[in-house]
Design a protein around this motif. Structure first.
Motif, PDB file in Angstrom:
ATOM      1  N   GLU A 180      -8.166  -9.531  17.550  1.00 23.82           N
ATOM      2  CA  GLU A 180      -7.819  -9.123  18.955  1.00 23.82           C
ATOM      3  C   GLU A 180      -8.951  -9.367  19.867  1.00 23.82           C
ATOM      4  O   GLU A 180      -9.599  -8.369  20.424  1.00 23.82           O
ATOM      5  CB  GLU A 180      -7.352  -7.822  19.069  1.00 23.82           C
ATOM      6  CG  GLU A 180      -5.998  -7.648  18.442  1.00 23.82           C
ATOM      7  CD  GLU A 180      -4.788  -7.563  19.063  1.00 23.82           C
ATOM      8  OE1 GLU A 180      -4.970  -7.977  20.475  1.00 23.82           O
ATOM      9  OE2 GLU A 180      -3.495  -7.401  18.558  1.00 23.82           O
ATOM     10  N   ALA A 207       0.902  -1.100  -0.106  1.00 27.77           N
ATOM     11  CA  ALA A 207       0.088   0.004  -0.044  1.00 27.77           C
ATOM     12  C   ALA A 207       0.836   1.311  -0.118  1.00 27.77           C
ATOM     13  O   ALA A 207       1.730   1.367   0.590  1.00 27.77           O
ATOM     14  CB  ALA A 207      -1.086   0.070   1.193  1.00 27.77           C
ATOM     15  N   ALA A 225       3.018  -5.338  12.330  1.00 26.66           N
ATOM     16  CA  ALA A 225       3.482  -6.649  11.669  1.00 26.66           C
ATOM     17  C   ALA A 225       2.526  -6.925  10.569  1.00 26.66           C
ATOM     18  O   ALA A 225       3.029  -7.627   9.677  1.00 26.66           O
ATOM     19  CB  ALA A 225       3.494  -7.872  12.789  1.00 26.66           C
ATOM     20  N   GLY A 226       1.431  -6.286  10.302  1.00 27.82           N
ATOM     21  CA  GLY A 226       0.462  -6.886   9.241  1.00 27.82           C
ATOM     22  C   GLY A 226      -0.614  -7.897   9.696  1.00 27.82           C
ATOM     23  O   GLY A 226      -1.426  -8.471   8.698  1.00 27.82           O
ATOM     24  N   ASN A 239       3.422  -4.932  16.800  1.00 30.17           N
ATOM     25  CA  ASN A 239       2.649  -3.741  16.297  1.00 30.17           C
ATOM     26  C   ASN A 239       2.780  -3.585  14.849  1.00 30.17           C
ATOM     27  O   ASN A 239       4.327  -3.486  14.693  1.00 30.17           O
ATOM     28  CB  ASN A 239       2.867  -2.615  17.196  1.00 30.17           C
ATOM     29  CG  ASN A 239       1.796  -2.720  18.408  1.00 30.17           C
ATOM     30  OD1 ASN A 239       2.488  -2.294  19.340  1.00 30.17           O
ATOM     31  ND2 ASN A 239       0.554  -2.882  18.322  1.00 30.17           N
TER      32      ASN A 239
HETATM   33  N1  LIG Z   1      -4.129   1.263   3.562  1.00 28.94           N
HETATM   34  C1  LIG Z   1      -2.950   1.316   4.143  1.00 28.94           C
HETATM   35  N2  LIG Z   1      -2.206   2.202   3.551  1.00 28.94           N
HETATM   36  C2  LIG Z   1      -0.936   2.420   4.110  1.00 28.94           C
HETATM   37  N3  LIG Z   1      -0.199   1.592   4.928  1.00 28.94           N
HETATM   38  C3  LIG Z   1      -1.105   0.838   5.652  1.00 28.94           C
HETATM   39  C4  LIG Z   1      -2.459   0.540   5.381  1.00 28.94           C
HETATM   40  N4  LIG Z   1      -2.806  -0.239   5.993  1.00 28.94           N
HETATM   41  C5  LIG Z   1      -1.868  -0.806   6.832  1.00 28.94           C
HETATM   42  N5  LIG Z   1      -0.798  -0.080   6.683  1.00 28.94           N
HETATM   43  C6  LIG Z   1       0.465  -0.090   7.210  1.00 28.94           C
HETATM   44  O1  LIG Z   1       0.732  -1.587   7.206  1.00 28.94           O
HETATM   45  C7  LIG Z   1       1.386  -1.821   8.680  1.00 28.94           C
HETATM   46  C8  LIG Z   1       0.702  -3.169   9.204  1.00 28.94           C
HETATM   47  O2  LIG Z   1      -0.618  -2.658   9.575  1.00 28.94           O
HETATM   48  P1  LIG Z   1      -1.485  -3.662  10.413  1.00 28.94           P
HETATM   49  O3  LIG Z   1      -2.772  -2.790  11.036  1.00 28.94           O
HETATM   50  O4  LIG Z   1      -2.037  -4.871   9.461  1.00 28.94           O
HETATM   51  O5  LIG Z   1      -0.595  -4.179  11.585  1.00 28.94           O
HETATM   52  P2  LIG Z   1      -1.053  -5.022  12.813  1.00 28.94           P
HETATM   53  O6  LIG Z   1      -0.042  -6.041  12.954  1.00 28.94           O
HETATM   54  O7  LIG Z   1      -2.326  -5.429  12.979  1.00 28.94           O
HETATM   55  O8  LIG Z   1      -0.762  -3.831  14.011  1.00 28.94           O
HETATM   56  P3  LIG Z   1      -1.316  -3.631  15.502  1.00 28.94           P
HETATM   57  O9  LIG Z   1      -0.650  -4.680  16.263  1.00 28.94           O
HETATM   58  O10 LIG Z   1      -0.749  -2.324  16.023  1.00 28.94           O
HETATM   59  O11 LIG Z   1      -2.941  -3.482  15.363  1.00 28.94           O
HETATM   60  C9  LIG Z   1       1.406  -0.737   9.289  1.00 28.94           C
HETATM   61  O12 LIG Z   1       2.619  -0.013   9.264  1.00 28.94           O
HETATM   62  C10 LIG Z   1       0.266   0.077   8.794  1.00 28.94           C
HETATM   63  O13 LIG Z   1       0.573   1.573   8.870  1.00 28.94           O
END
Ligand SMILES: Nc1ncnc2c1ncn2[C@@H]1O[C@H](COP(=O)(O)OP(=O)(O)OP(=O)(O)O)[C@@H](O)[C@H]1O
Length: 245
Positions: free
Chosen positions: A145, A14, A41-42, A39
């Protein structure tokens, strides 16, 4: 064993940033697969891919045709002054196969039917969101979560309930969790994610894996003895995770 979801070498980008790369996994009915990772990690992005809320930049994502998915979001934002009882909230969901009373009974929350949504505790709210997800008798439950805002005792209970529901209803479960040590008694498989799959397998295996220790630090390991995972599992009956490439 019915296969529900298969990802093959999936990548997601993205705004020119790599969010996920080389993700390959399968999930079957009756299996609980937990995604852990730091945090950013995706983890939520992976959930969104499976929900088809976003599209993979590469690779293949297969879902069983007509797959019924029940989704429990990370958080529900409700207007604090909106008058809404639990029963009314649940009756608003689409594709219902169970009555409100039946769904509440499945999570042991019958007594909450007439309670205001805004008056629920963190643990009660998560149970209601779970009950709502069960209303269409999902083949796959996806929980992002699910124990957020719940105290440690409540978290253990919630994960045990999810396991019990998966056993009873024979649905697949894909969930995101921050706490491997809390979820390990209630999951068959774990994927440790940090953009790519760092390690995967049964919870004890992941907990002792150097990549997991590197991401989460040693304290996680010392707590694991308390939450030893027991299940009579046959590897063929649980989804595998494959590295491609
Ligand atoms: N639509 C988007 N455009 C740009 N970056 C994005 C988009 N969606 C997610 N990201 C980025 O991708 C990465 C992963 O996000 P994601 O929310 O999937 O992580 P997570 O593991 O669920 O995090 P957390 O534990 O903090 O909830 C982050 O750096 C986020 O900023």
């Amino acid at each position: 064993m019915t296969k529900l979801v298969e990802l093959t070498d999936v990548g997601l980008e993205a705004d020119g940033n790599i969010i996920l790369e080389r993700i390959s996994l399968t999930l079957h009915r009756g299996e609980i697969l937990t995604i852990v990772g730091p945090n950013g990690a995706g983890k939520s992005s992976l959930v969104k891919l499976v929900l088809r809320l976003c599209e993979a930049s590469r690779g293949q994502l297969w879902r069983k045709p007509g797959l019924r998915i029940g989704y429990v979001p990370q958080k529900l934002h409700l207007d604090p002054v909106l008058p809404l009882t639990v029963a009314r909230f649940m009756s608003l969901s689409h594709g219902r196969r169970l009555s409100v009373a039946q769904a509440l009974a499945r999570v042991g929350a019958e007594r909450l039917a007439e309670r205001s949504m805004q008056a629920l505790s963190g643990g009660e709210m998560q149970r209601i969101l779970l009950a709502r997800a069960l209303m269409m008798e999902p083949e796959l439950l996806i929980l992002d979560e699910p124990a957020q805002g719940v105290d440690v005792h409540g978290q253990t209970e919630l994960y045990a309930l999810i396991k019990q529901l998966s056993d009873q209803l024979h649905c697949g479960v894909l969930m995101v969790s921050h706490d491997l040590h809390l979820v390990m008694a209630s999951t068959h498989r774990v994927i440790c994610l940090n953009q790519h799959i760092c390690c995967h397998g049964e919870p004890e295996h992941v907990a002792r894996h150097p990549e997991f220790a590197r991401l989460f630090g040693r304290p996680e390991l010392t707590q694991l003895a308390v939450y030893t995972h027991h299940h009579a599992c046959d590897d063929e009956h649980h989804g595998d995770v494959r590295h491609v490439g």
